[in-house]
Design an enzyme around this catalytic site. Structure first.
Site, PDB file in Angstrom:
ATOM      1  N   GLU A 139       4.187   5.183  -0.978  1.00 53.22           N
ATOM      2  CA  GLU A 139       5.604   5.471  -0.687  1.00 53.22           C
ATOM      3  C   GLU A 139       5.858   5.643   0.807  1.00 53.22           C
ATOM      4  O   GLU A 139       6.611   6.508   1.247  1.00 53.22           O
ATOM      5  CB  GLU A 139       6.094   6.686  -1.486  1.00 53.22           C
ATOM      6  CG  GLU A 139       6.062   6.400  -2.978  1.00 53.22           C
ATOM      7  CD  GLU A 139       6.844   7.400  -3.802  1.00 53.22           C
ATOM      8  OE1 GLU A 139       7.867   7.912  -3.309  1.00 53.22           O
ATOM      9  OE2 GLU A 139       6.442   7.641  -4.937  1.00 53.22           O
ATOM     10  N   LEU A 144       8.445  -2.706  -5.486  1.00 49.37           N
ATOM     11  CA  LEU A 144       8.939  -3.110  -4.173  1.00 49.37           C
ATOM     12  C   LEU A 144       7.846  -3.876  -3.416  1.00 49.37           C
ATOM     13  O   LEU A 144       8.087  -4.944  -2.864  1.00 49.37           O
ATOM     14  CB  LEU A 144       9.379  -1.884  -3.368  1.00 49.37           C
ATOM     15  CG  LEU A 144       9.956  -2.137  -1.975  1.00 49.37           C
ATOM     16  CD1 LEU A 144      11.278  -2.911  -2.053  1.00 49.37           C
ATOM     17  CD2 LEU A 144      10.160  -0.814  -1.227  1.00 49.37           C
ATOM     18  N   GLY A 193     -23.727  20.253  -0.257  1.00 52.36           N
ATOM     19  CA  GLY A 193     -24.221  19.154  -1.091  1.00 52.36           C
ATOM     20  C   GLY A 193     -23.561  19.100  -2.448  1.00 52.36           C
ATOM     21  O   GLY A 193     -23.329  18.007  -2.996  1.00 52.36           O
ATOM     22  N   GLY A 203       3.751  -5.055   2.568  1.00 53.44           N
ATOM     23  CA  GLY A 203       3.576  -3.654   2.228  1.00 53.44           C
ATOM     24  C   GLY A 203       4.637  -2.837   2.938  1.00 53.44           C
ATOM     25  O   GLY A 203       5.719  -2.594   2.424  1.00 53.44           O
ATOM     26  N   SER A 204       4.344  -2.448   4.180  1.00 55.37           N
ATOM     27  CA  SER A 204       5.332  -1.708   4.969  1.00 55.37           C
ATOM     28  C   SER A 204       6.538  -2.578   5.319  1.00 55.37           C
ATOM     29  O   SER A 204       7.655  -2.093   5.473  1.00 55.37           O
ATOM     30  CB  SER A 204       4.682  -1.188   6.258  1.00 55.37           C
ATOM     31  OG  SER A 204       3.649  -0.273   5.962  1.00 55.37           O
TER      32      SER A 204
END
Length: 380
Positions: free
Chosen positions: A363, A125, A340, A131-132
């Site tokens: 997603e 997709l 550490g 992207g979004s």
């Protein structure tokens, strides 16, 4: 309500634990440091039925529930989240898209090989500039008789190189039109369909992420899933279930990091006593345990709604958002408890810390989940 594991879940959890200890744990750091995507492992997972978890038995799957699915992803991810991610992407995205929107003929053609692990699935997709904002995609498919000519590329695709089958959503109409996109199934080896750059990632390094490239790729109309123009709508429905799987992945990461921190806190002595006896450490552990419990309840409520075929968009987004942000916090605190040593690769929390961040991005980012949730609650 009964919150106990069912007999099936108990057996599944024990089975996947034993499998992960024998087949995953010894190789974690080699796969991580060398970015090895262990294809033979996924063939073995297929033999156990974990590559077709939600697929009906008549199509070669395990026919399990979403509750069982959460259990499987969670248990794998407690050992190696990158393997959990790949199992989730194969099951909930590629395989589930064909299972949900394919014709009987399409299901019979592709699902059995995906469910057995013979074929590994990918799902496309996202693009470089979308992207979004998936609706602004640039990859196009133009009708040519009984075929479609596809041009463009997808990026950040899980199994983009090794996948045998890819479900890809491309633009067949106007840019930005939610009904201007269509889903197709692409088979590896189709002329014009190739893989591009493999990403060199912070975490989840044993889960392959790469480009899909389409150069005048000629795909038959028979490979179209559902009606023309329904691809984006299908993708949003698939992501509803996908969010549950990312939530399960997050839950596994958090539990793995928490259990490692709890163990270390009892073994590490400072000022004459175990550090778990200091309030500063014990309160961290209390917060971690509580947020894990809350995430698990949210996820299983979302799974219940999914099983009952009730609307799951809002709760799925809530579960994904909460669990993913929670796992980042828990992994961070686990490193802090180790001091550490937590910053070295000799202890598992360093890897959980790196792997966790993907869950707030993949997603649907946390910000997109808030968009989904706020829109839906404001409708009411």
């Amino acid at each position: 309500m009964n919150f106990d594991y069912t007999e099936t879940q108990t057996l599944i959890a024990q089975s996947i634990k034993e499998f992960a200890e024998q087949n995953i744990r010894p190789y974690i750091m080699d796969w991580d440091e060398n970015q090895i995507f262990p294809i033979p492992l996924f063939k073995k997972l297929g033999e156990m039925g974990f590559m077709g978890i939600l697929v009906p038995q008549e199509l070669g799957g395990s026919g399990l529930s979403y509750h069982d699915y959460i259990t499987i992803i969670e248990e794998i991810s407690k050992v190696d989240p990158s393997i959990g991610l790949s199992v989730a992407a194969h099951n909930s995205l590629c395989t589930n898209h064909i299972l949900t929107f394919g014709t009987d003929e399409q299901k019979k053609k592709w699902i059995p090989k995906l469910a057995s692990g013979e074929h590994i699935g990918a799902w496309g997709l996202t693009e470089h500039n979308t992207g979004s904002d998936a609706g602004g995609m640039n990859t196009t498919a133009v009708k040519d008789g009984d075929f479609w000519i596809v041009n463009g590329s997808k990026n950040f695709i899980t199994h983009g190189i090794s996948g045998d089958i890819a479900v890809v959503v491309v633009r067949t109409g106007e840019k930005g039109d939610s009904k201007g996109m269509t889903a197709f199934v692409f088979e590896k080896g189709t002329p014009g369909f190739t893989s591009g750059k493999k990403e060199n990632k912070l975490g989840m390094r044993a889960s392959e992420t790469a480009e899909l490239v389409f150069d005048s790729c000629r795909i038959p109309d028979a490979n179209r899933l559902g009606e023309v123009g329904q691809g984006f709508i299908q993708a949003m429905k698939i992501l509803d279930g996908g969010r549950i799987s990312i939530g399960a992945l997050s839950l596994g990461i958090a539990k793995g990091a928490y259990e490692a921190a709890l163990k270390y806190s009892k073994e590490r002595y400072q000022f004459g006593k175990a550090i778990s006896e200091f309030q500063g450490i014990s309160f961290k552990l209390a917060d971690m345990a509580t947020e894990i419990e809350a995430s698990e309840l949210l996820l299983h409520k979302a799974a219940f709604l999914k099983e009952q075929h009730k609307p799951v968009t809002t709760l799925g987004a809530m579960a994904k958002m909460y669990a993913s942000e929670m796992c980042v916090k828990v992994a961070n605190e686990a490193v802090q408890i180790h001091g550490g040593y937590g910053y070295t690769k000799d202890y598992p929390v360093e890897k959980f810390y790196r792997d966790a961040k993907l869950c707030t991005i993949g997603e649907g980012t946390t910000e997109i989940q808030k968009v989904v949730i706020s829109r839906n609650i404001l409708k009411g």
